[in-house]
Design an enzyme around this catalytic site. Structure first.
Site, mmCIF file in Angstrom:
data_model
loop_
_atom_site.group_PDB
_atom_site.id
_atom_site.type_symbol
_atom_site.label_atom_id
_atom_site.label_comp_id
_atom_site.label_asym_id
_atom_site.label_seq_id
_atom_site.Cartn_x
_atom_site.Cartn_y
_atom_site.Cartn_z
ATOM 1 N N THR A 166 -5.980 5.533 -4.221
ATOM 2 C CA THR A 166 -5.917 4.604 -3.105
ATOM 3 C C THR A 166 -6.134 5.391 -1.822
ATOM 4 O O THR A 166 -6.043 6.606 -1.822
ATOM 5 C CB THR A 166 -4.518 3.946 -3.095
ATOM 6 O OG1 THR A 166 -4.310 3.297 -4.339
ATOM 7 C CG2 THR A 166 -4.319 2.963 -1.974
ATOM 8 N N GLY B 286 -0.087 4.753 -6.729
ATOM 9 C CA GLY B 286 0.372 4.004 -7.897
ATOM 10 C C GLY B 286 1.860 3.687 -7.879
ATOM 11 O O GLY B 286 2.420 3.277 -6.861
#
Length: 566
Positions: free
Chosen positions: A376, A459
């Site tokens: 991300t 995560g």
């Protein structure tokens, strides 16, 4: 100084070498560098060139939201191993005019024509990680335009121009992203997924680029141009949507042109808990942000002025609080259009005390409480007017599903993997439902005023990372940079929203810098302790120093990023 510790765990001798900046004249033990200070604006991202793009927008009269969109588009090009227009987006915005926080859920939904029955008939017990089946509607572009419509000031053509120029003319790859690309692209090619070579290799002299080599993505430049000229409909209703729908159908998937046309983001009220006088804000589910708030509610019941940072007591209490919150995460967190998540009860003082009372001196396992009812990028920007934005964006599993529509320059996400296929659960797969989401932005206010815009990508680690940052700032008195540089740990194992159940106490994985006395103390309490590389997230943060009227910026020392201001 360098500290070398010899660890003996599970019969394996491990040297843990950690750089602890105890010789810094400022006395900030863990800080790798000073905070960045500026009066007029600040940008913190995981890539220095993206940071500079955002800063240029601010200097040229744009506001924080304009700069955030520009930097995010640049990251979609420069950090394709973590984000892109094939993924989803979430944001928390402090609006200086209304003196209020706003939250945007820009996550996409599952295909209308894909049913739970399809997975049953074809023998799936979980949704695959790669391929066409986990692909949900990419929400990022719509999220950009929602943010821009509500808060933006510059034209989108000007905002996207820097990313278009870099995509056409190229940029040098950083060390970390080059490493990820070298690891990721061959994996997708080995699966035989189409358009990988054409998009990521053929456009770059026919080879995978290395660190320092110039990387281009002309297909993505063309996609960005269409979006800049035609707005969000150019992505969700035009040729791009047709290309995506046709490609996914050819691959055996279900995401359609109509699914894209029906997509919309959602403005929400952010939720918060008060932690020792500071309000910590997250988005409600389908994300996991309230897990951090649940952890803080539990941990507020302990006096950390008498518990040392990095001690066995600190990590033990933190881990047990995490286990409790994550059991609730597995049972209750889901798309609130499909399931009535009891957010208020989960965050209540009464419930936090009930959960806290379950924690003892030893490691244990828990069940979810009884309630009556997921690489991300993270970035943050602040401007001279006082606007601040906390933004996170991702494809999931690094680059995503492996599904690259022809000649568009990006990969589609695989967030649909995060549904459960067990019937009757909060997060059970349904058509047009948003999957459980791991990516979460965060914000802290103090007495109704902005204090810190921050996030920690990674995560399942994200709620743990958010909680560690809040505690580092508030309980342990660290400055903004030190709070991110301090050694981290995470707990893995336990139940998940994808249907897994708790079978053991899991493992605490620790970063170098945690002393051996702590490891022994944790083992004495019944914890399993281990190590892993690269699981400890990516932090960026901006703090508003109201007394001095100065922004303080911090960037993740574990990545290639930069905080910069003017």
């Amino acid at each position: 100084m360098n500290r070398i510790t010899l660890l003996s765990l599970f019969g394996i001798m491990i040297f843990s070498i950690s750089t602890i900046a105890q010789d810094r004249v400022t006395g900030k033990t863990f800080a790798t560098r000073s905070e960045v200070l500026a009066q007029n604006g600040m940008v913190a991202t995981s890539h220095p060139l993206a940071t500079q793009v955002g800063l240029d927008i601010l200097k040229n009269g744009g506001n924080a939201i304009d700069a955030a969109i520009a930097a995010n588009a640049t990251l979609g090009l420069m950090e394709p191993t973590g984000c892109g227009v094939g993924g989803d987006i979430f944001a928390i915005v402090w609006d200086a005019k209304t003196q209020k926080l706003y939250a945007l859920n820009g996550s996409g939904r599952s295909p209308k024509k894909l049913t739970l029955d399809y997975f049953k008939k074809n023998g799936y017990d979980k949704i695959p990680a790669l391929g066409p089946l986990p692909v949900s509607v990419p929400g990022t572009v719509d999220g950009w335009f929602e943010l821009h419509k509500k808060f933006g000031s510059k034209e989108m053509s000007e905002i996207l121009s820097p990313a278009i120029n870099y995509a056409e003319n190229g940029f040098p790859l950083t060390e970390l992203i080059a490493w990820y690309i070298q690891k990721s692209i061959p994996r997708y090619m080995d699966k035989g997924f189409p358009n990988i070579k054409d998009t990521y290799i053929s456009q770059n002299n026919g080879k995978l680029p290395n660190e320092g080599e110039i990387y281009k993505n002309p297909y993505l430049a063309n996609t960005y141009k269409k979006i800049a000229e035609g707005g969000r409909d150019a992505f969700y209703r035009g040729d791009i949507a047709k290309t995506i729908g046709k490609f996914i159908k050819e691959q055996g998937g279900f995401l359609s042109e109509k699914d894209l046309a029906n997509h919309h983001s959602e403005w929400l009220e952010p939720v918060s808990v008060n932690y020792r006088g500071y309000d910590v804000w997250e988005l409600p589910p389908n994300g996991q942000g309230i897990a951090a708030l649940q952890m803080l509610q539990i941990l507020e019941g302990y006096d950390f002025s008498n518990i040392a940072f990095g001690s066995a007591e600190h990590l033990h209490l933190f881990t047990e609080a995490k286990k409790l919150a994550f059991e609730d995460r597995a049972k209750y967190y889901a798309d609130m259009d499909f399931y009535d998540v009891p957010v208020e009860e989960l965050l209540s003082d009464k419930y936090a005390k009930e959960r806290r009372d379950l924690i003892g001196e030893k490691a244990t396992t828990y069940n979810a409480g009884q309630i009556s009812a997921g690489e991300t990028i993270y970035m943050t920007v602040a401007d001279k007017e006082g606007n601040m934005i906390s933004l996170i964006q991702s494809n999931y599993r690094g680059m995503g599903s492996g599904m690259v529509p022809p000649k568009l320059g990006f990969m589609l996400q695989d967030r649909g993997e995060l549904f459960s296929l067990k019937e009757g659960q909060a997060n059970t797969y349904e058509p047009e439902k948003r999957p459980f989401h791991t990516i979460i932005p965060a914000f802290i206010t103090k007495e109704g005023k902005p204090y810190v815009s921050f996030g920690v990508m990674g995560g399942d680690f994200q709620p743990q990372g958010h909680t560690q940052i809040v505690m580092n700032l508030i309980d342990f008195g660290m400055n903004l940079q030190e709070a991110g540089d301090a050694p981290r740990w995470d707990h893995t194992g336990g139940a998940s929203p994808m249907g897994e159940e708790t079978t053991n106490k899991g493992m605490i994985r620790i970063e170098s810098g945690i002393p051996y006395e702590t490891i022994r103390g944790l083992m004495d309490r019944g914890h399993q302790v281990g190590f892993v590389r690269g699981a400890y997230g990516g932090y960026q943060a901006i703090l508003w120093d109201a007394e001095n009227k100065v922004y303080r910026g911090a960037s993740e020392s574990r990545k290639d990023g930069q905080a910069a201001g003017y």
